[in-house]
Design a protein around this motif. Sequence first.
Motif, mmCIF file in Angstrom:
data_model
loop_
_atom_site.group_PDB
_atom_site.id
_atom_site.type_symbol
_atom_site.label_atom_id
_atom_site.label_comp_id
_atom_site.label_asym_id
_atom_site.label_seq_id
_atom_site.Cartn_x
_atom_site.Cartn_y
_atom_site.Cartn_z
ATOM 1 N N ASP A 640 101.988 40.969 86.711
ATOM 2 C CA ASP A 640 100.466 39.667 87.022
ATOM 3 C C ASP A 640 99.717 40.361 88.154
ATOM 4 N N SER A 641 98.912 39.752 87.886
ATOM 5 C CA SER A 641 97.838 40.874 89.461
ATOM 6 C C SER A 641 98.505 40.188 90.893
ATOM 7 N N VAL A 661 97.758 42.604 80.352
ATOM 8 C CA VAL A 661 96.721 40.660 80.319
ATOM 9 C C VAL A 661 95.739 40.018 80.203
ATOM 10 N N SER A 662 95.214 40.433 81.327
ATOM 11 C CA SER A 662 94.813 39.809 82.042
ATOM 12 C C SER A 662 93.513 40.535 82.537
ATOM 13 N N LYS A 663 92.039 40.376 82.759
ATOM 14 C CA LYS A 663 90.627 40.632 83.423
ATOM 15 C C LYS A 663 91.136 40.855 85.355
ATOM 16 N N GLU A 664 92.251 40.456 85.976
ATOM 17 C CA GLU A 664 91.909 40.937 86.832
ATOM 18 C C GLU A 664 93.021 41.560 86.959
ATOM 19 N N LEU A 682 91.734 41.520 75.836
ATOM 20 C CA LEU A 682 91.468 41.182 76.816
ATOM 21 C C LEU A 682 89.807 40.462 76.241
ATOM 22 N N ASP A 683 89.691 39.950 77.182
ATOM 23 C CA ASP A 683 88.057 38.935 76.937
ATOM 24 C C ASP A 683 86.722 40.130 77.562
ATOM 25 N N CYS A 708 91.145 43.054 71.219
ATOM 26 C CA CYS A 708 90.212 42.689 72.182
ATOM 27 C C CYS A 708 88.406 42.271 70.844
#
Length: 900
Positions: A640-641, A661-664, A682-683, A708
């Motif tokens: 994770d970030s 798995v995330s934009k962060e 991803l969004d 995506c």
Amino acid sequence: MDLVSQCVPPLCSCMQSFVTGQDISYVFCTKEKIDDLKNTMEQLLAKRNDIKRVLEDPQNEGKLLGNEVQLWLRNVGEKGNKVEQLFEEYGKGNCVAGSCSINCFLRYKTGRNAFKLKEEITQLTTKQFEIKFIDIPPPRPVSESYKTVGKKISSNLDIASSYLADEAVGMIGIWGMGGVGKTALLKKIKQSLSGDANMGFDHVLFIEASKGIQVEELRKQIAERLNLESSYGKEGIFNDLKISNFVLLLDNIWEEVDLINLGIPHPYSNNNSTNRYKHKVIFTTRSEDVCAKMGAREKIIKVECLEPNEAWDLFKDNVNLDVIESNEKFKEIAWQVMEKCGGLPLALKVVGKAMSNKKSVEDWKFILNTIKNSGISKVQGVEESLLRILKFSYDYLPRNIQECFLYASILGWLRKDDLLELWMGLGLIGDFVNLQQAYGKARHIFKNLEESCLFYSSDDDYVRLNDVIYEMAVWIASNCGMNMNEWIVEKYDLFPNEIPSINADNWIFANRVIMSGKVELWPIWSHQCPDLLCLMIKKNSSFKNIPEGFFRQMPNLTYLDLQRTDIKELPKDIKHLVNLQYLNISGTKISSLPKELVYLKKLQYLICRDLKGLGKVEEDLMSRLQKLKVIDIFPSGWVDSEELKKLKKHNTIKGIGMRVVSKEVLQQLSCFPTTRLWLYNLDIISLSFDTLSCKSHGFFQQLNIESCPQLKELVMNGSRSHLNELDISNVEKLQNIIWTDLSPPEFFHVLKDLFISGCNLDNLAWVLHLPCLSFLHIEDCAKIETLFNIEAREIQQQEVSEHCLIFPTLEFLFITGLRKLVSISNFAWDFPRLASLTVLGCPNLKELPFKGATDNNQRMIDIQCERKWWESLEWDDATIPSHLQPFFVWVKEQNKGKRR
């Protein structure tokens, strides 16, 4: 009835002799005999290691060990092999207690052999001798009897003659691997200049240089050839030659030679007084780099190994031809032996001579089996006259490149990228700022080894080497045959009839153990392996579990590669590998990383590719390993970030590959030198390429974008990428790929694999000129009607320019599930390297874009397709189908093509 009365009568019957007390002890004290033998062998190996330390002293480098010590070390190796065989027989469990006469006899035989071996080993251990060294003599040039055959030497001789006749050519280099026939070619040139055919030369000077020869010795040879006093200095030689037409044939140089210091007028000198004279220098060397340093950059002749038919002719010239022609069986065996020589003329000659006095089929079969099992170096008389000559190429390499060569040779058939990772993990690349610099260092090593003719790179980026060079590498790794246990290499077929078991007793003093294929490793070692530094157990489906205690046996291990085995977890005692720097568990069945990895404080490389169930790595595991340089948990693993923020503080990461798995996480990774990323669900609406890796230190090689749902555009910007593989799948709104700084061929200058599926892209013309693209798969893109829509201006450019090839390197093309596809291209082309085309689920496609000139190309292209579709195709040129080989695939209409 007691055990003695049970066993002795049948034992007497088997032996047909009186049984002594000593015989009884062989039966009932077998284990004690084995233990005594093991202890005695360990004492002998300890003495051998003491001697080995003396041999490795830097002050003894470049010296040859005296014959007495060489013989002693060879005897130690032979005794070690016999002990290993005995331990293996004993370990099979045949010597169990019981009244069966077979069991008694086996225990008797084992106990007796152990006792005799112990006595022989004790004699070796107590033997006293003085360790003496002598200087290593230079390699002897190939003898005059070395007969050359075939078209190659005639062709090379013609090339050399044309250079000699060309007034503008002064320096000519002949290079190639040791034993390939460079000296023979130079002597042919000398012979061609004899008598009336001397091309106007007053002097034809043949000088043998060899490694380490002094300038004074070379001057002496030149003076003698000129009939001058041997004491003549360089001025005297120079004054004699400057007013003469001469050609200097300088054989076997290992580094740049200062011709002026020898007294040789330089062929390209601007001295006006020499312009009307012909001054030529032809030299032979094992290094292409030497050719460049000598100024022969353009006029170079590379001598290659022989083709099979030419090799056969040379082999017959050196073996007993009457024997070969007396029986078809001899000819069959001789051909197999010849093939093992790899087309290397020196090997063909030496092995042929070694077989020339053998006259029975049994002798020839024995030699062939020896070669198949142990290599040609084991044929009597071959080692000294072949391997030691070849080894001089190895001796001339820097120390770290010698190690690189041995690993590359012994592992064999590796991709360049795999070798880079191997060399990095072993610390052979040295320090590097980023992976780009590491690749640059590796390219320098590849170039050095290729220039030394020790191996070569193929078009598919695999490293290959001659079979005889491989044998030389194995021989060098065994300390020139004196210590077979420094490198232990066991390779087996993936599916042998019987799975061999490994007796690990000989691993006690091993430095490197390399095992591949299907092999049983257990039971676990019962002793320490303190010298073991590198352990590779690869592609072994029998290796399913690592028992507790396994890693405690190897406290100094620095390199561990377990990839593509069937292990499901790493045991907790991996924490004992406190010196480990490289760990690779790629392609195993491991689904989580144990928290005990935090104890591996020296770990620099953690390679965990293709672990399907890995998922999120345990919190704080990566960040507590403060020396990590490369982390590769692609494609399933991720952190994770917050963990990335902690890793960033280390400032040691040179490369990271993982799932995003995330934009962060994606934002955090823009500060890291990423290597492989899988962007999943991803969004995001737009993606810029230059945000995927640290701009200054990135070496981005693989990008996967999957599912995506909002992604509409992909912006290709930033500096040139190092991307090898791009995979875009199930991104339904992706309609646009935008190019900003560079054109597609410049941006994707090394891209090899491209997979596009489930997108709304309507034209992929940018793909056409990717210079390295080898694999292209387009699938389920609903809008595409013309796959590659080329503008008229570009068509004209293609027609007039040979340097603007369409798909110059494409080998595999897959087009599947394109329901609206009417045309692959509005322009026909050649497909210069296409090997396979798959077309499935494209009912409206009626033409293939092959040029009519395809009939000039003798390659057959495989077509995977449906029969009904194939029969509906229309052809502008009826000759085209004759070069397309259809393989019909029966699939249901809804089935998609299968990705490679």
